[in-house]
Design a protein around this motif. Sequence first.
Motif, PDB file in Angstrom:
ATOM      1  N   PRO A  86       0.958  -1.262   0.094  1.00 37.67           N
ATOM      2  CA  PRO A  86       0.002   0.082   0.173  1.00 37.67           C
ATOM      3  C   PRO A  86       0.794   1.266   0.058  1.00 37.67           C
ATOM      4  O   PRO A  86       1.980   1.243   0.381  1.00 37.67           O
ATOM      5  N   GLN A  88       0.624   3.950   1.854  1.00 42.00           N
ATOM      6  CA  GLN A  88       1.208   4.537   2.888  1.00 42.00           C
ATOM      7  C   GLN A  88       2.292   3.858   3.386  1.00 42.00           C
ATOM      8  O   GLN A  88       3.281   4.464   4.224  1.00 42.00           O
TER       9      GLN A  88
ATOM     10  N   CYS B  45      -5.294  -7.818   4.178  1.00 44.79           N
ATOM     11  CA  CYS B  45      -5.726  -7.354   2.739  1.00 44.79           C
ATOM     12  C   CYS B  45      -6.878  -6.262   2.917  1.00 44.79           C
ATOM     13  O   CYS B  45      -6.858  -5.204   2.457  1.00 44.79           O
ATOM     14  N   LEU B  46      -7.993  -6.945   3.914  1.00 44.07           N
ATOM     15  CA  LEU B  46      -9.123  -5.856   3.865  1.00 44.07           C
ATOM     16  C   LEU B  46      -8.765  -4.534   4.606  1.00 44.07           C
ATOM     17  O   LEU B  46      -9.186  -3.698   4.320  1.00 44.07           O
ATOM     18  N   VAL B  47      -8.053  -4.683   5.572  1.00 42.86           N
ATOM     19  CA  VAL B  47      -7.505  -3.657   6.233  1.00 42.86           C
ATOM     20  C   VAL B  47      -6.801  -2.417   5.707  1.00 42.86           C
ATOM     21  O   VAL B  47      -7.042  -1.433   5.657  1.00 42.86           O
ATOM     22  N   PHE B  48      -6.280  -3.266   4.671  1.00 47.24           N
ATOM     23  CA  PHE B  48      -5.222  -2.122   4.128  1.00 47.24           C
ATOM     24  C   PHE B  48      -5.617  -1.740   2.459  1.00 47.24           C
ATOM     25  O   PHE B  48      -4.883  -1.378   1.771  1.00 47.24           O
ATOM     26  N   ARG B  49      -6.834  -2.442   2.392  1.00 44.31           N
ATOM     27  CA  ARG B  49      -7.462  -2.172   1.141  1.00 44.31           C
ATOM     28  C   ARG B  49      -6.715  -2.597  -0.040  1.00 44.31           C
ATOM     29  O   ARG B  49      -6.335  -1.872  -1.163  1.00 44.31           O
ATOM     30  N   ILE B  50      -6.336  -3.907   0.075  1.00 49.25           N
ATOM     31  CA  ILE B  50      -5.416  -4.721  -1.049  1.00 49.25           C
ATOM     32  C   ILE B  50      -6.462  -5.638  -1.520  1.00 49.25           C
ATOM     33  O   ILE B  50      -6.948  -6.293  -0.689  1.00 49.25           O
ATOM     34  N   GLY B  51      -6.541  -5.892  -2.781  1.00 43.74           N
ATOM     35  CA  GLY B  51      -7.218  -6.840  -3.431  1.00 43.74           C
ATOM     36  C   GLY B  51      -6.822  -8.421  -2.885  1.00 43.74           C
ATOM     37  O   GLY B  51      -5.681  -8.878  -3.195  1.00 43.74           O
TER      38      GLY B  51
END
Lengths: 140, 85
Positions: A86, A88, B45-51
Amino acid sequence: MTEQRKDILDMLAAGKITAEEAEQLIAALERDQAPAAAGLDARPKGKVKYLRVVVDATDNGEPSRVNVRVPLQLLRAGVRLAALVPPQALVKANASLSDSGVPIDLTQLKPEQLEALVEHLDDVTVEVDSPDATVRVFCE
Amino acid sequence: MPQVVTVRVNRPDRRPLRFWVPVLPVALLLFPIVVLVVLAAIVACLVFRIGAVRALGAGWRVISALPGARFDIEQGRTAVLVAIR
């Protein structure tokens, strides 16, 4: 411009040959050069599969050696995994790199660029020699 | 996918240790832990908005690319070798 092509143009300029003759000679020259160039490109390029890192050093008088062999496929997979990091986290990594004296902006690195880098690693050989250590990075 | 991980440890004045770890049986044995790790990865992945699918696919690709990797470290008469086949 090749030497032969220059000779032909010189002969044309000196009036020794006509423009048609010069054109024919240049065409013949290009026909001869094309297979030679193709031959260089079609040179059998060994299919490299691994990145090797070999470090030979002397630590407190004892010889030490690190020999790592990593499949290039693993590097490619790592690049795809790194693409998921990500933004960030990249910003934090940038700050840490900057603090360590390595001012690299990781957000500017695109996965395609990294993949292209891995693709062309087979041409890379890095050798570092110092009095008490030797580092070699190459592909095989 | 890796099939066998070979670990060799050479120690001074001792017999060398060698382990052959068959990956699939060990993975089956650790299946409950593997499921927990996958679930934790999906939550991360859901927390960091990754597929999640992309991330799991990339992780699987990394695991699949491991065969052929070899790490060999020697210092003096001590050596550790890890080879993945």
